[in-house]
Design an enzyme around this catalytic site. Structure first.
Site, short mmCIF file in Angstrom:
data_model
loop_
_atom_site.label_atom_id
_atom_site.label_comp_id
_atom_site.label_asym_id
_atom_site.label_seq_id
_atom_site.Cartn_x
_atom_site.Cartn_y
_atom_site.Cartn_z
N SER A 1 0.83 -1.21 0.00
CA SER A 1 0.00 0.00 0.00
C SER A 1 0.86 1.25 0.00
O SER A 1 1.92 1.29 0.61
CB SER A 1 -0.92 0.04 1.22
OG SER A 1 -1.63 1.27 1.21
N LYS B 1 -4.19 -6.63 3.73
CA LYS B 1 -4.24 -5.51 2.76
C LYS B 1 -5.69 -5.22 2.36
O LYS B 1 -6.08 -4.05 2.18
CB LYS B 1 -3.40 -5.85 1.52
CG LYS B 1 -3.54 -4.85 0.37
CD LYS B 1 -2.86 -3.54 0.69
CE LYS B 1 -3.19 -2.35 -0.18
NZ LYS B 1 -3.33 -2.45 -1.58
N HIS C 1 -7.23 -3.34 5.13
CA HIS C 1 -6.67 -1.98 5.04
C HIS C 1 -7.49 -1.17 4.03
O HIS C 1 -7.90 -0.03 4.30
CB HIS C 1 -5.20 -2.05 4.61
CG HIS C 1 -4.65 -0.75 4.09
ND1 HIS C 1 -4.95 -0.26 2.83
CD2 HIS C 1 -3.84 0.18 4.66
CE1 HIS C 1 -4.36 0.92 2.67
NE2 HIS C 1 -3.67 1.20 3.76
N ASN C 2 -7.72 -1.75 2.86
CA ASN C 2 -8.46 -1.02 1.83
C ASN C 2 -9.92 -0.79 2.24
O ASN C 2 -10.50 0.23 1.93
CB ASN C 2 -8.40 -1.77 0.50
CG ASN C 2 -7.06 -1.60 -0.18
OD1 ASN C 2 -6.05 -1.39 0.48
ND2 ASN C 2 -7.03 -1.70 -1.49
N GLU D 1 -9.89 2.03 4.44
CA GLU D 1 -9.63 3.19 3.56
C GLU D 1 -10.95 3.68 2.92
O GLU D 1 -11.23 4.88 2.88
CB GLU D 1 -8.62 2.75 2.49
CG GLU D 1 -8.29 3.75 1.42
CD GLU D 1 -7.38 3.09 0.36
OE1 GLU D 1 -6.35 2.48 0.72
OE2 GLU D 1 -7.71 3.17 -0.84
P1 NBP Z 1 -0.52 -1.29 -14.46
O1 NBP Z 1 -1.82 -1.29 -15.16
O2 NBP Z 1 0.27 -0.02 -14.42
O3 NBP Z 1 0.43 -2.42 -15.12
C1 NBP Z 1 -0.05 -3.66 -15.40
C2 NBP Z 1 1.13 -4.60 -15.73
O4 NBP Z 1 0.58 -5.89 -15.90
C3 NBP Z 1 1.89 -4.24 -16.99
O5 NBP Z 1 3.26 -4.46 -16.77
C4 NBP Z 1 1.33 -5.28 -17.98
O6 NBP Z 1 2.21 -5.62 -19.03
C5 NBP Z 1 1.16 -6.46 -17.07
N1 NBP Z 1 0.32 -7.53 -17.61
C6 NBP Z 1 -1.00 -7.57 -17.86
BR1 NBP Z 1 -2.16 -6.16 -17.67
N2 NBP Z 1 -1.42 -8.75 -18.30
C7 NBP Z 1 -0.33 -9.52 -18.33
C8 NBP Z 1 -0.10 -10.85 -18.69
N3 NBP Z 1 -1.11 -11.64 -19.11
N4 NBP Z 1 1.15 -11.32 -18.62
C9 NBP Z 1 2.16 -10.54 -18.21
N5 NBP Z 1 2.01 -9.25 -17.84
C10 NBP Z 1 0.78 -8.74 -17.90
O7 NBP Z 1 -0.77 -1.87 -13.04
P2 NBP Z 1 -0.41 -1.26 -11.60
O8 NBP Z 1 -1.23 -0.05 -11.34
O9 NBP Z 1 1.07 -1.20 -11.46
O10 NBP Z 1 -0.99 -2.43 -10.66
C11 NBP Z 1 -0.38 -3.69 -10.52
C12 NBP Z 1 -0.99 -4.38 -9.31
O11 NBP Z 1 -0.73 -3.57 -8.15
C13 NBP Z 1 -2.51 -4.52 -9.38
O12 NBP Z 1 -2.89 -5.71 -8.74
C14 NBP Z 1 -3.01 -3.33 -8.57
O13 NBP Z 1 -4.30 -3.55 -8.07
C15 NBP Z 1 -1.95 -3.28 -7.48
N6 NBP Z 1 -1.82 -2.00 -6.80
C16 NBP Z 1 -1.84 -0.84 -7.49
C17 NBP Z 1 -1.69 0.37 -6.82
C18 NBP Z 1 -1.67 1.69 -7.56
O14 NBP Z 1 -1.69 2.74 -6.87
N7 NBP Z 1 -1.61 1.70 -8.89
C19 NBP Z 1 -1.53 0.38 -5.41
C20 NBP Z 1 -1.49 -0.82 -4.72
C21 NBP Z 1 -1.64 -2.00 -5.43
P3 NBP Z 1 2.16 -4.84 -20.44
O15 NBP Z 1 3.00 -3.63 -20.25
O16 NBP Z 1 2.73 -5.81 -21.40
O17 NBP Z 1 0.72 -4.52 -20.72
#
Ligand code: NBP
Length: 477
Positions: free
Chosen positions: A130, A184, A187-188, A191
């Site tokens: 988080s 987590k 936590h959410n 939130e």
């Molecule tokens: P993003 O949407 O920024 O990135 C997604 C990633 O997943 C990219 O690298 C994409 O690759 C990859 N991907 C996907 Br979509 N399908 C795939 C597959 N079949 N095989 C391999 N790679 C794949 O996500 P993010 O915001 O960084 O979130 C990632 C995780 O973290 C999620 O579970 C999210 O809920 C969690 N999270 C996010 C936050 C936040 O603030 N953003 C906070 C806490 C937790 P590509 O580039 O080839 O499409």
């Protein structure tokens, strides 16, 4: 560079930032992204940290770049993509290697994946992270679940990259399989409730008192210097004082009032109900987001019921709003911790609730000045498992609940919706009522379904004399 200590799949927002955090903390990391040009761009923009990063173009290359036992973090979209990555990695790994899902997984998926990989001799961790983009880069709060002894292999990395409260890392292991992802999730859930309650105060001041966003923001800024000090109050103050560069209007006024949700709040509510719990403030927050998405219906309802009288009443003073927010917030945390305790018991996780409160003190979205005291109260033992019954919180709520009553009454009379506050109050009043009203519910159940009831003078499985009841006139009431 010699072989990397850890690997990471998925250079999206979270993965890219967490990789830089790991590299900056001196751990060589190998990274892989499905779209390989993103890996090239990532390395090119990593600056000095690039010397600690190995860019790889295939899962084989990633696995070959790692020291053993291998540890690979997955940070891809939750759900199917996580399974797809696991499926690709599994044949390439050896017994004892670790896969760590650091995304927002449903903990049931984590339990399923852990069981499946354990049959193959692999260790699977669900690691809740988080703090958003900024946290991932400079120190998130980290909640780990999985095999305790294997966790020791990666513990130094996890603790190094986490936020710190003083010298204490905001990272901990909470039990086997889905424990970390569930901490987590809760936590959410908290939130969601916290954000909803803050939004309810904004609504009362906007629609009840006609204050401008910047004025409300200034009030939150002031509150952030007191007991309500928290990340969410801090950012609310900033958000409300921001203007739209395009129109010059308050930024919040040009944002459509339809809230998004990715599922963690809903998962909290669903699991709570499954476990016989009801974190009503979290449920109210989830419901409020769902209702918000029905904008067209709400506009039609506004027109239809425009003439429905709601009485005018003076809005309670801002001191009441502040005290009500504090009381309701404590109630939301109480419900969250109670749910964590219930899940820990049901899934045999032995999750330490005090450590959860400690891990949330920095780095995460619900970080707040109150959490230190909550951790202490939990360590001292919560009477009946209720944070609300711990002396210091009972005192705070005893004072604040008077204000909460005035605020809920005001909203009810004037027709302003504050579902999280109203649910917080209903929960509190239920808790302080030794004799409730489900004696009648039990009687009704017995009347139509012969479900039986427990008598106050002893014994379960009794039935009422329903056929022979003498009818009373309603006028006698
Ligand atoms: P993003 O949407 O920024 O990135 C997604 C990633 O997943 C990219 O690298 C994409 O690759 C990859 N991907 C996907 Br979509 N399908 C795939 C597959 N079949 N095989 C391999 N790679 C794949 O996500 P993010 O915001 O960084 O979130 C990632 C995780 O973290 C999620 O579970 C999210 O809920 C969690 N999270 C996010 C936050 C936040 O603030 N953003 C906070 C806490 C937790 P590509 O580039 O080839 O499409």
């Amino acid at each position: 560079m010699s072989q990397a200590r850890i690997g990471l799949v998925g250079l999206g927002v979270m993965g890219a930032n967490l990789s830089l955090n790991i590299a900056e903390n001196g751990f060589p990391i190998a990274v892989y992204n499905r779209t390989t040009s993103i890996t090239d761009d990532f390395i090119a923009s990593a600056g000095d940290l690039a010397s600690n990063v190995v860019g790889t173009k295939s899962y084989e290359e990633l696995v070959a770049s790692l020291t053993t036992p291998r540890a690979i973090i997955i940070l891809v979209k939750a759900g199917g993509p996580v399974d797809a990555v696991i499926e690709s990695l599994t044949p390439l790994l050896d017994e004892g290697d670790m896969i760590i899902d650091a995304g927002n997984a449903n903990f049931h998926d984590t339990r399923r994946r852990e069981a499946a990989l354990s049959e193959k001799g692999l260790k699977f961790f669900g690691m809740g992270v988080s703090g958003g983009e900024e946290g991932a880069r400079h120190g998130p709060s980290i909640m780990v679940g999985g095999d305790a002894s294997s966790y020791e292999v990666i513990r130094d990395i996890v603790e190094a990259i986490s936020a710190k409260h003083g010298d204490t890392p905001c990272a901990a292991h909470f039990g086997p399989d889905g424990a970390g992802h569930f901490v987590k999730t809760v936590h959410n859930g908290i939130e969601y409730a916290d954000m909803q309650m803050i939004a309810e105060v904004y609504g009362l001041l906007r629609d009840g008192a006609g204050h401008a966003p910047a004025e409300i923001g200034a009030l939150f800024e002031q509150w952030n210097k007191g007991t309500l000090e928290s990340y969410l109050v801090e950012i609310t103050a900033k958000v409300l004082q921001e203007s739209d560069p395009k129109t010059g209007q308050p930024m919040v006024d040009v944002i459509v009032d339809k809230a998004g949700q990715k599922g963690t709040g809903r998962w909290t509510a669903i699991e709570a109900i499954t476990l016989g719990q009801s974190p009503s403030t979290i449920e109210a927050a989830v419901a409020a987001r769902s209702w918000s998405s029905e904008k067209e219906t709400r506009l039609a309802g506004e027109a239809l019921f425009a003439e429905t009288p709601a009485e005018a009443a003076p809005i309670p003073p801002v001191e009441d709003l502040e005290a009500a927010l504090l009381a309701a917030k404590i109630i939301a945390y109480d419900q969250g911790f109670k749910l964590l305790a219930a899940a820990s018991e049901a899934y045999e996780w032995n999750t330490d609730l005090a450590v959860a409160a400690e891990v949330w003190r920095e780095g995460c979205i619900i970080r707040s000045a109150l959490l230190d005291d909550m951790a202490s109260a939990i360590r001292e033992g919560l009477p009946h498992g209720q944070l609300l019954f711990a002396p210091r919180f009972a005192d705070l709520v005893k004072t604040g609940v008077r204000a909460l009553r005035r605020v809920v009454s005001y909203a009810a009379i004037t027709g302003l919706p504050i579902p999280a506050f109203a649910n917080a109050l209903a929960y509190f009043d239920t808790l302080r009522q030794g004799r409730g009203t489900t004696d009648l519910v039990q009687a009704q159940r017995d009347f139509f379904g012969a479900h039986g009831f427990e008598r106050t003078d002893g014994g379960a499985g009794h039935h009422g004399p329903w056929g022979g009841t003498t009818a009373h006139s309603a006028a006698q009431l």
